[in-house]
Design a protein around this motif. Structure first.
Motif, PDB file in Angstrom:
ATOM      1  N   LEU A  95       0.835  -1.205   0.000  1.00 29.02           N
ATOM      2  CA  LEU A  95       0.000   0.000   0.000  1.00 29.02           C
ATOM      3  C   LEU A  95       0.872   1.258   0.000  1.00 29.02           C
ATOM      4  N   GLN A  96       1.914   1.242   0.828  1.00 26.66           N
ATOM      5  CA  GLN A  96       2.834   2.391   0.862  1.00 26.66           C
ATOM      6  C   GLN A  96       3.485   2.612  -0.500  1.00 26.66           C
ATOM      7  N   GLN A  97       3.896   1.515  -1.159  1.00 23.88           N
ATOM      8  CA  GLN A  97       4.515   1.621  -2.485  1.00 23.88           C
ATOM      9  C   GLN A  97       3.521   2.179  -3.506  1.00 23.88           C
ATOM     10  N   ALA A  98       2.271   1.711  -3.414  1.00 17.01           N
ATOM     11  CA  ALA A  98       1.243   2.209  -4.333  1.00 17.01           C
ATOM     12  C   ALA A  98       0.967   3.691  -4.097  1.00 17.01           C
ATOM     13  N   GLU A  99       0.935   4.099  -2.833  1.00 18.13           N
ATOM     14  CA  GLU A  99       0.716   5.512  -2.516  1.00 18.13           C
ATOM     15  C   GLU A  99       1.878   6.366  -3.004  1.00 18.13           C
ATOM     16  N   THR A 100       3.107   5.855  -2.838  1.00 11.45           N
ATOM     17  CA  THR A 100       4.290   6.584  -3.303  1.00 11.45           C
ATOM     18  C   THR A 100       4.272   6.722  -4.819  1.00 11.45           C
ATOM     19  N   ALA A 101       3.931   5.620  -5.515  1.00 11.88           N
ATOM     20  CA  ALA A 101       3.869   5.644  -6.978  1.00 11.88           C
ATOM     21  C   ALA A 101       2.801   6.621  -7.463  1.00 11.88           C
ATOM     22  N   ALA A 102       1.650   6.655  -6.760  1.00 12.04           N
ATOM     23  CA  ALA A 102       0.560   7.569  -7.138  1.00 12.04           C
ATOM     24  C   ALA A 102       0.986   9.017  -6.943  1.00 12.04           C
ATOM     25  N   GLN A 103       1.696   9.279  -5.837  1.00 13.56           N
ATOM     26  CA  GLN A 103       2.175  10.646  -5.580  1.00 13.56           C
ATOM     27  C   GLN A 103       3.176  11.088  -6.643  1.00 13.56           C
ATOM     28  N   LYS A 104       4.099  10.155  -7.005  1.00 12.61           N
ATOM     29  CA  LYS A 104       5.090  10.484  -8.040  1.00 12.61           C
ATOM     30  C   LYS A 104       4.419  10.751  -9.377  1.00 12.61           C
ATOM     31  N   GLU A 105       3.396   9.947  -9.689  1.00 13.92           N
ATOM     32  CA  GLU A 105       2.676  10.142 -10.955  1.00 13.92           C
ATOM     33  C   GLU A 105       1.954  11.487 -10.962  1.00 13.92           C
ATOM     34  N   GLU A 106       1.377  11.858  -9.801  1.00 17.94           N
ATOM     35  CA  GLU A 106       0.695  13.150  -9.684  1.00 17.94           C
ATOM     36  C   GLU A 106       1.683  14.298  -9.853  1.00 17.94           C
ATOM     37  N   GLN A 107       2.879  14.133  -9.239  1.00 16.65           N
ATOM     38  CA  GLN A 107       3.922  15.163  -9.387  1.00 16.65           C
ATOM     39  C   GLN A 107       4.398  15.260 -10.834  1.00 16.65           C
ATOM     40  N   ARG A 108       4.572  14.090 -11.488  1.00 15.24           N
ATOM     41  CA  ARG A 108       5.010  14.084 -12.897  1.00 15.24           C
ATOM     42  C   ARG A 108       3.972  14.759 -13.784  1.00 15.24           C
TER      43      ARG A 108
END
Length: 535
Positions: free
Chosen positions: A235-248
């Motif tokens: 879940l933490q990895q998915a949240e981190t990936a989602a945040q990075k995608e939002e930043q990108r």
């Protein structure tokens, strides 16, 4: 291949729920299937209030299940908890009781003598019998019926170690099936070969004794914790990936706005639409991954029962002598209980004192506290001044029956504020309006929990526990053990529960026998050797 003995009882699709109290009804168990064979030796375990007694009554035919059927291929004898029989108030004599239960009542007295080494005066009132004597009387009555199935609801509560040994041998000589409810793991280990665990909604079956069940539960809990931890990391990895995608995506939009003035509008609009479509697809993908990860965390979450964790506090961390008795005798009236007592207890000591019922275990503790008629004569008795002793007896006299649950908490520690009292009671399952219940209305288990809640906020040098596990379920005992192991004050335990003693770090063990307080060679941590030495 192992072949089962003949089946003597089948329970099929059994369901039972308690009546609604303004909310949804509470399901005790649902669609349960059980089989009892002629040679079955089954231990039924669960937390208090989960429906063990109800389930036994359904098997015995005393309660009709709301769904399902019980098919009995033999006779059943159900022995409820002795404390529920109201025999103490009976004015009938022992002979009256025997005559009313059997036309051949002498067979009961013969079994009582043979199996439990106990003889009764037939003219004595039934109300004069102790809990242990009543238990043995009912057990002899049960054996005299020679049933095919024996259902026993906590018969070990009032028995001392010799009584437990006698019951073990009686069950070994019994030819029928046995289902027994008990909170004494050491006893269960010696008499059962299968465990039924009644959990919310169902029964789980384990092929083995109590220790095997506990080891399997520990393995299952470790695996469940591992799975839950993996799910949380995912879940933490998915949240981190989602945040990075939002930043990108945000950086891409910002860059698009910067470049918008340097290219034709139609091309800029097309690039913007294409970026938005790509970002939307990526966002949905990450949302789906997040949803899946959240669901996995929920699925692997370990159900927990809110339970008491005792945080005992000691008055002083300084090492000092608390009790020193050298050569004194203890008498109760004209009766000598213990002679030439040699007992020394210092800060941090953990002492276990064993002996048959009536040998003077509790009288010794009460004489030190000055709350009994027992007196010391001769020798030396030195008790540390200003020592804070808390005595938790088996009847929970610490609890003021005329006060409410909350008032009892406030009495033992008036310095704590209202909110902390409520919070501590909540840890011991007294929530909402339950704190205003009068203590006189509490069950044995509830009284035990209230007493433990009270001592958990009291500063203590020496904690004396007199049969503390009698009314506790196995879950609460585990929490009690955790609390005691975190306590650095001195502990004095009077108990027939060897499993409990083995888990709290006893440093000294004594046995009262032939009016003497005898030090034991083995400690409870060596359970079998300790047990054999006591016998």
């Amino acid at each position: 291949m192992y072949m089962h003995s003949p089946t003597v009882l089948n329970g099929s699709n059994l369901s039972y729920e308690l009546p609604s109290l303004g909310t949804l009804p509470r399901i005790l168990f649902q669609n349960v299937n059980v089989t009892i064979h002629q040679d079955s030796r089954i231990g039924l375990i669960a937390a208090n209030g989960m429906g063990k007694s109800t389930f036994l009554k359904i098997l015995a035919g005393e309660i009709i299940p709301q769904q399902g059927t019980v098919t009995r291929m033999g006779s059943v004898f159900y022995l409820p908890q002795i404390s529920t029989l109201d025999l103490q108030v009976s004015q009938n004599s022992v002979l009256d009781w025997l005559s009313s239960h059997s036309d051949e009542w002498w067979t009961i007295t013969a079994l009582l003598a043979e199996k439990f080494a106990m003889e009764l005066v037939l003219s004595q009132p039934l109300s004069s019998l102790s809990g242990g004597e009543l238990t043995k009387l009912w057990l002899a009555h049960a054996l005299s019926k020679q049933p095919d199935i024996l259902l026993l609801d906590e018969p070990t509560n009032h028995l001392d170690l010799p009584g437990l040994e006698q019951l073990e041998r009686a069950l070994q000589g019994f030819c029928g099936a046995v289902v027994i409810v008990s909170h004494k793991p050491f006893f269960l280990d010696r008499v059962v070969s299968r465990i039924w665990e009644l959990t919310p909604g169902k029964i789980q079956v384990y092929g083995g004794n109590y220790t095997f069940w506990r080891s399997q539960k520990e393995i299952a809990e470790e695996n469940a914790l591992r799975l839950h931890e993996v799910a949380r990391k995912q879940l933490q990895q998915a949240e981190t990936a989602a945040q990075k995608e939002e930043q990108r995506a945000a950086q891409s939009r910002q860059q698009g706005r910067k470049n918008a003035g340097s290219i034709p509008k139609i091309i800029a609009s097309e690039k913007k639409r294409s970026a938005e479509v790509t970002a939307g697809i990526a966002k949905k993908k990450h949302e789906a991954l997040l949803e899946k990860a959240h669901q996995k965390v929920l699925e692997t979450r370990i159900p927990t029962t809110k339970c008491a964790f005792i945080q005992l506090e000691e008055v002083s961390h300084k090492q000092r002598n608390l009790i020193n008795i050298q050569g004194a005798n203890l008498s109760l009236g004209s009766r000598l209980l213990i002679k030439n007592i040699q007992l020394h207890i210092a800060s941090g000591d953990r002492v276990a004192i064993a002996g048959v019922n009536g040998s003077g275990k509790s009288s010794l503790a009460k004489a030190i506290l000055g709350i009994d008629k027992g007196i010391f004569t001769g020798g030396e008795v030195a008790i540390a001044s200003s020592m804070k002793i808390v005595y938790l007896d088996q009847n929970y006299q610490l609890v003021n029956r005329s006060a409410t649950v909350l008032e009892n908490m406030q009495l033992v520690n008036p310095k704590l504020n209202y909110q902390l009292h409520r919070q501590q009671l909540g840890h011991f399952l007294f929530c909402h309006d339950a704190v205003y219940k009068p203590a006189s209305s509490l069950s044995g288990g509830e009284l035990a929990r209230l007493a433990m809640a009270m001592i958990s906020v009291a500063a203590i040098d020496l904690l004396i526990l007199d049969e503390p596990t009698n009314n506790l379920d196995l879950l609460t005992i585990n929490q009690f053990v955790d609390g005691l192991n975190a306590f650095s004050g001195a502990i004095w335990v009077i108990s027939h529960d060897i499993d409990f003693q083995s888990r709290i770090g006893i440093t000294q063990a004594y046995h009262i026998k032939n009016h003497q307080l005898q030090p034991l060679t083995y400690l409870p941590k060596d359970r079998e050797k300790y047990y054999q030495e006591l016998l």
